[in-house]
Design an enzyme around this catalytic site. Structure first.
Site, PDB file in Angstrom:
ATOM      1  N   PRO A  17       0.839  -1.200   0.000  1.00  0.00           N
ATOM      2  CA  PRO A  17       0.000   0.000   0.000  1.00  0.00           C
ATOM      3  C   PRO A  17       0.874   1.250   0.000  1.00  0.00           C
ATOM      4  CG  PRO A  17       0.106  -0.947   2.207  1.00  0.00           C
ATOM      5  CD  PRO A  17       0.831  -1.895   1.294  1.00  0.00           C
ATOM      6  N   MET A  18       0.619   2.165  -0.930  1.00  0.00           N
ATOM      7  CA  MET A  18       1.410   3.398  -1.013  1.00  0.00           C
ATOM      8  C   MET A  18       0.504   4.563  -1.378  1.00  0.00           C
ATOM      9  SD  MET A  18       4.871   2.020  -2.917  1.00  0.00           S
ATOM     10  CE  MET A  18       3.971   0.964  -4.074  1.00  0.00           C
ATOM     11  N   CYS A 102       3.338   3.239   8.916  1.00  0.00           N
ATOM     12  CA  CYS A 102       3.668   4.452   8.156  1.00  0.00           C
ATOM     13  C   CYS A 102       4.546   5.377   9.001  1.00  0.00           C
ATOM     14  CB  CYS A 102       2.403   5.179   7.735  1.00  0.00           C
ATOM     15  SG  CYS A 102       2.748   6.712   6.816  1.00  0.00           S
ATOM     16  N   LYS A 143       0.239  -4.443   9.184  1.00  0.00           N
ATOM     17  CA  LYS A 143       1.552  -4.112   8.626  1.00  0.00           C
ATOM     18  C   LYS A 143       2.251  -3.173   9.601  1.00  0.00           C
ATOM     19  CE  LYS A 143       3.849  -2.603   4.365  1.00  0.00           C
ATOM     20  NZ  LYS A 143       4.726  -1.508   4.811  1.00  0.00           N
ATOM     21  N   ASN A 206       8.879  -7.372   4.025  1.00  0.00           N
ATOM     22  CA  ASN A 206       8.831  -6.140   3.225  1.00  0.00           C
ATOM     23  C   ASN A 206      10.102  -5.331   3.496  1.00  0.00           C
ATOM     24  OD1 ASN A 206       7.152  -3.008   3.543  1.00  0.00           O
ATOM     25  ND2 ASN A 206       7.730  -3.946   1.633  1.00  0.00           N
ATOM     26  N   GLY A 207      10.618  -4.717   2.443  1.00  0.00           N
ATOM     27  CA  GLY A 207      11.781  -3.854   2.596  1.00  0.00           C
ATOM     28  C   GLY A 207      12.908  -4.251   1.666  1.00  0.00           C
ATOM     29  N   ASP A 208      13.219  -3.378   0.701  1.00  0.00           N
ATOM     30  CA  ASP A 208      14.341  -3.575  -0.224  1.00  0.00           C
ATOM     31  C   ASP A 208      14.198  -4.799  -1.120  1.00  0.00           C
ATOM     32  OD1 ASP A 208      15.427  -1.315   0.865  1.00  0.00           O
ATOM     33  OD2 ASP A 208      16.961  -2.338   2.050  1.00  0.00           O
ATOM     34  N   ARG A 231       8.426   0.525  -3.222  1.00  0.00           N
ATOM     35  CA  ARG A 231       8.988   1.577  -4.083  1.00  0.00           C
ATOM     36  C   ARG A 231       9.654   1.029  -5.343  1.00  0.00           C
ATOM     37  NH1 ARG A 231      12.894   4.181  -0.154  1.00  0.00           N
ATOM     38  NH2 ARG A 231      12.801   2.078   0.732  1.00  0.00           N
TER      39      ARG A 231
END
Length: 352
Positions: A17-18, A102, A143, A206-208, A231
């Site tokens: 989600p972004m 967030c 999350k 999640n992450g990288d 991203r």
């Protein structure tokens, strides 16, 4: 892997989600590219309770993008439970996700999002309230991050506490709130949560996740049930195809159906060529424009064009990039993109 009764298959890759990114058009494209599930932009609980139109529009879901998760954030149990009921009633999501991760200042410092990592009792109260309100109708997931800062990496204990509240899955971003998006994501604690014999719900890392190789590492080294990509999708929605082809080499990477727009007839070829990728970006432009208006749609898509790895390494590209980001009509933008296509093909000929 299952979240509740939602079967996402083995080694699924999910779209994170972004805000101002994961609108319905982008979600549909990422599903076509192989994302096993997509998440909405995060929605403020207070705004939903007040029935603010802008927030209600974020609840729009279409059948082609399912399974889809709607994510909400807030700082009090009552409004979060009320917002969850509104989401379930209006959007009928496959999953309802709670945003406790967030890091943005205007959210976290007001006690919502990652701000709740400084008030675990309230985080748990919110989680229980939402599970009690809608958990019998839809799987509730969370999350979050490793903790507030380096001195308070509490995720291993917190994961058990959240599970005890009745959630159906947990996504962990491998940074603290204080790190924002800097430094490298630390997956060691994600791995510890997954190895904890008391944990029985799916763990999503999640992450990288910036490449198919990083996705494979997440599954094989850390043992997570699913990965979430954020991203790295900017200007590169085909990263899901790259991941699927690496993690499921015998599985066709593109969902069945009838792809629309400039990529029609290309998505089924299974070749991630330069021209195919540029056409996907052009399709994103047209989809964005169709959902708003020409200028707003172009402004919305600029971050994707600016971030795409396709244009990296082109000599003297600065002026072309400026023209691309200053374009205000589709014709102007496509003219620049076609010029870029010529530059890229010229560069390929020189390399070969």
């Amino acid at each position: 892997m299952k979240i509740g009764t939602i079967d996402l298959g083995e080694r699924p890759a999910l779209l994170a989600p972004m805000e101002d990114v994961t609108d319905i058009g982008f979600r549909l494209l990422c599903r076509r590219m192989g994302a096993a599930m997509v998440y909405s932009e995060f929605v403020a609980a207070d705004a939903l309770v007040r029935m603010v139109n802008k927030s209600l529009r974020k609840l729009e879901v279409c059948p082609e993008e399912r399974p889809v998760a709607i994510q909400i954030y807030g700082k009090e149990p009552g409004p979060m439970a009320d917002a969850a009921r509104i989401v379930v009633e209006q959007a009928h999501p496959d999953v309802l996700d709670l945003n406790f991760g967030c890091p943005v200042k205007k959210i976290a410092t007001k006690g919502a999002g990652a701000g709740l990592l400084r008030d675990i009792p309230k985080m748990l109260d919110i989680t229980r309230a939402v599970v009690d309100a809608v958990g019998s109708q839809v799987p509730v997931t969370v999350k979050t991050r490793l903790g507030w800062d380096h001195e308070h990496k509490i995720i291993v204990e917190l994961a058990e506490q959240l599970q005890d509240c009745g959630i159906s899955a947990l996504t962990i971003h491998g940074r603290t709130r204080s790190q924002l998006y800097s430094d490298q994501a630390d997956w060691t604690l994600i791995g510890e949560v997954k190895k904890n014999p008391r944990m029985h719900i799916p763990i999503i890392g999640n992450g990288d996740i910036t490449s198919a190789e990083r996705a494979v590492e997440a599954f094989e080294r850390w043992g997570v049930d699913a990965i979430m990509v954020g991203r790295a999708t900017f200007g590169r929605p085909w990263i899901f195809r790259e991941i699927v082809e690496k993690t499921h080499p015998q599985t066709p990477p593109v969902r069945e159906g009838s792809p629309s727009g400039l990529a029609a007839g290309l998505a089924g070829e299974g070749q991630l060529t330069l021209d195919w990728k540029l056409d996907i970006l052009k399709e994103q432009v047209l989809t964005s424009v169709a959902r708003s208006n020409e200028l707003s749609g172009i402004r919305h898509i600029r971050r994707h064009l600016a971030a795409t790895p396709l244009f990296k390494g082109i000599p003297d590209f600065r002026q072309t990039r400026i023209r691309m980001l200053q374009a205000e009509t589709v014709d102007e933008l496509f003219e620049v993109m076609e010029h870029t296509r010529t530059l890229l093909h010229r560069q390929l000929r020189i390399k070969n």
